[in-house]
Design an enzyme around this catalytic site. Structure first.
Site, PDB file in Angstrom:
ATOM      1  N   LYS A 191       0.849  -1.211   0.000  1.00 31.41           N
ATOM      2  CA  LYS A 191       0.000   0.000   0.000  1.00 31.41           C
ATOM      3  C   LYS A 191       0.880   1.256   0.000  1.00 31.41           C
ATOM      4  CE  LYS A 191      -3.711   2.128   2.810  1.00 31.41           C
ATOM      5  NZ  LYS A 191      -3.079   3.206   3.580  1.00 31.41           N
ATOM      6  N   GLU A 192       1.924   1.246   0.835  1.00 28.46           N
ATOM      7  CA  GLU A 192       2.827   2.410   0.923  1.00 28.46           C
ATOM      8  C   GLU A 192       3.567   2.638  -0.391  1.00 28.46           C
ATOM      9  OE1 GLU A 192       3.488   1.720   5.712  1.00 28.46           O
ATOM     10  OE2 GLU A 192       4.939   0.919   4.279  1.00 28.46           O
ATOM     11  N   ASP A 222       5.826  -3.618  12.502  1.00 32.36           N
ATOM     12  CA  ASP A 222       6.820  -3.238  13.532  1.00 32.36           C
ATOM     13  C   ASP A 222       7.777  -4.397  13.798  1.00 32.36           C
ATOM     14  OD1 ASP A 222       5.215  -1.008  13.747  1.00 32.36           O
ATOM     15  OD2 ASP A 222       4.401  -1.484  15.720  1.00 32.36           O
TER      16      ASP A 222
END
Length: 324
Positions: free
Chosen positions: A205-206, A274
């Site tokens: 998506k990024e 993360d």
């Protein structure tokens, strides 16, 4: 090979520059719908606050055996104080946090019922910090470099205003002077501001948002072409693209590999990114290549998706899985 690598993590110091936040949880159960609106009523039986955002990356680094140092900003509010207490309880070095007067500390409250997240409430500001506030952060950053041997720097960007092009340039300059590898987990706002870093790790998506493109990730030729165009723009040593259930695609100057995902029972994907960046950065700090880092990061991301809520990786479980 893996046992030696995992042992070497214990000697590493990793600096994380990124948006810290508090993950608050309301756990309960739903057994009726509200008469006031067509929404479930959650009977809360447990409340919990945990370190979130870049602070969750610090927790993962600590769980891997390395020493995390966090450089970030918090607000001068009650939530900021609570966040500081959580750092103390977790044994994470938070001396490099800068308190910004009048700023709101980011809090994400997740409502979980019957082991499923049914609502998230975000209280935050995402206004970029100004030059003088950036300089306060940079002063803390430079002090850390003077006082500690830093083995890797992570940029953990959530577009909450800490990371600006000015901050990025100054940190990269200092890191390059000391030959410290830089690993980036980017977001949309500063996507193309990270030049000549060691590892750039967007998700699909990024990547699409950052380059303003759309393509079919299952089409390997399109995937390669898009990643190559990103490489042209930022000149990273390695790019690691996470593709959820499709696995991870890693490329450096002369090689590329697509590592498929491991089939898992997914309970909750919160915090998986993360975990991936934490494992990748720790591996790079320990001297592995991007492909070993990608393989272990991919494995770790899958493991934490089996748990509900944002939880750090279990080092011994990751080692067992890696050996398997």
């Amino acid at each position: 090979m893996y046992p030696e690598l995992f042992n070497s993590f214990n000697n590493l110091n990793i600096l994380i520059i990124g948006d810290v936040m508090m993950d608050a949880y309301l756990w309960g159960k739903v057994d009726r719908i509200s008469p006031e609106a067509p929404v479930p009523i959650v009977s809360v039986n447990k409340k919990e606050s945990r370190l979130g955002g870049a602070a969750n990356v610090a927790l993962n680094i600590k769980a891997l055996g390395a020493k995390p140092i966090i450089c970030s900003i918090i607000g001068d509010d009650k939530e900021g104080e609570e966040l500081l207490e959580l750092f103390v309880e977790s044994g994470i070095d938070a001396n490099s946090l800068v308190k910004i007067i009048g700023r709101k500390t980011t809090v994400k409250t997740r409502v979980i019922a019957q082991n499923q997240q049914i609502l998230r409430i975000d209280a935050e500001t995402d206004i970029e910090i100004n030059i003088s506030e950036s300089n306060l952060v940079l002063n803390k950053f430079k002090l850390v470099l003077e006082q500690h041997k830093i083995d890797a720097i992570i940029f953990q960007d959530y577009d909450k205003g800490l990371i600006t092009p000015y901050l990025i340039d100054e940190v990269i300059k200092s890191a390059k002077a000391k030959n410290i590898p830089i690993i980036v987990d980017p977001k949309k706002r500063n996507f193309l501001s990270y030049h000549h870093v060691d590892v750039f790790k967007p998700n699909l998506k990024e990547l699409k948002e950052g380059l303003k493109v759309d393509f079919d990730a299952k089409n390997l030729a399109e995937l390669k072409k898009t990643v190559a165009s990103l490489q042209d723009k930022i000149n990273a040593k390695s790019i690691l693209l996470t593709l959820s259930e499709l696995g991870v695609y890693a490329v450096n100057q002369n090689e590329e590999r697509l590592t498929p995902a491991h089939i898992r029972t997914i309970a909750d994907v919160s915090g998986a990114g993360d975990t991936v960046i934490s494992v990748v950065a720790t591996c790079i700090a320990a001297g592995t290549d991007i492909f070993v880092a990608a393989k272990l990061g991919n494995l770790a991301g899958g493991l934490v998706c089996e748990k509900v809520g944002v939880v750090p990786i279990d080092k011994s479980l990751l080692l067992q899985e890696a050996i398997k």
